[in-house]
Scaffold this motif. Sequence first.
Motif, PDB file in Angstrom:
ATOM      1  N   ARG A  19       0.851  -1.189   0.000  1.00 35.79           N
ATOM      2  CA  ARG A  19       0.000   0.000   0.000  1.00 35.79           C
ATOM      3  C   ARG A  19       0.884   1.235   0.000  1.00 35.79           C
ATOM      4  N   LEU A  20       0.750   2.008  -1.059  1.00 35.02           N
ATOM      5  CA  LEU A  20       1.483   3.261  -1.169  1.00 35.02           C
ATOM      6  C   LEU A  20       0.640   4.398  -0.591  1.00 35.02           C
ATOM      7  N   SER A  21       1.320   5.340   0.032  1.00 38.92           N
ATOM      8  CA  SER A  21       0.657   6.523   0.572  1.00 38.92           C
ATOM      9  C   SER A  21       1.210   7.769  -0.094  1.00 38.92           C
ATOM     10  N   CYS A  22       0.356   8.736  -0.286  1.00 38.81           N
ATOM     11  CA  CYS A  22       0.736  10.041  -0.827  1.00 38.81           C
ATOM     12  C   CYS A  22       0.206  11.081   0.156  1.00 38.81           C
ATOM     13  N   ALA A  23       1.091  11.567   1.008  1.00 36.53           N
ATOM     14  CA  ALA A  23       0.693  12.519   2.043  1.00 36.53           C
ATOM     15  C   ALA A  23       0.920  13.938   1.541  1.00 36.53           C
ATOM     16  N   ALA A  24      -0.112  14.763   1.660  1.00 41.00           N
ATOM     17  CA  ALA A  24      -0.036  16.137   1.178  1.00 41.00           C
ATOM     18  C   ALA A  24       0.103  17.104   2.343  1.00 41.00           C
ATOM     19  N   SER A  25       0.824  18.177   2.097  1.00 38.64           N
ATOM     20  CA  SER A  25       0.939  19.253   3.070  1.00 38.64           C
ATOM     21  C   SER A  25       0.958  20.582   2.335  1.00 38.64           C
ATOM     22  N   GLY A  26       0.647  21.624   3.068  1.00 37.35           N
ATOM     23  CA  GLY A  26       0.657  22.956   2.472  1.00 37.35           C
ATOM     24  C   GLY A  26      -0.708  23.416   2.005  1.00 37.35           C
ATOM     25  N   ILE A  27      -1.467  22.504   1.425  1.00 40.36           N
ATOM     26  CA  ILE A  27      -2.792  22.828   0.910  1.00 40.36           C
ATOM     27  C   ILE A  27      -3.694  21.611   1.106  1.00 40.36           C
ATOM     28  N   ALA A  28      -4.951  21.839   1.456  1.00 41.51           N
ATOM     29  CA  ALA A  28      -5.891  20.722   1.547  1.00 41.51           C
ATOM     30  C   ALA A  28      -6.181  20.186   0.145  1.00 41.51           C
TER      31      ALA A  28
END
Length: 131
Positions: A19-28
Amino acid sequence: QLQLVESGGGLVQPGGSLRLSCAASGIALDYYVIGWFRQAPGKEREEREGVSYISLSDGSTFYKDSVKGRFTISRDTAKNTVYLQMNSLKPGDTAVYYCAGILDLRSGTLLPKDPHQYHYWGQGTQVTVSS
């Protein structure tokens, strides 16, 4: 500025799962489309292929034919993260996997699939499927 960080790659035997994750930050991510792309060994950056896409605004998804039924893309809006569950992995799935983002400005229902359309990219995570 949207920042994306992938994780979850690794070495797995054929038939295994990751399972790959793509975590975002800075903007919703609420108004973005996130795509998962991969660059196979020996291929150039320009040859990255799209694997799966999801709209965070309406939840619509798309899969490349070769991964349908094996891969599942999903979102967790509370964690501002997109996942790619990969089952029944094959050696041909070996690649560096990238997530990328673009504002969802669609006038229709089709999700953007051309990597050149995506403005924000993560650093990639290696997936190796081998016995």
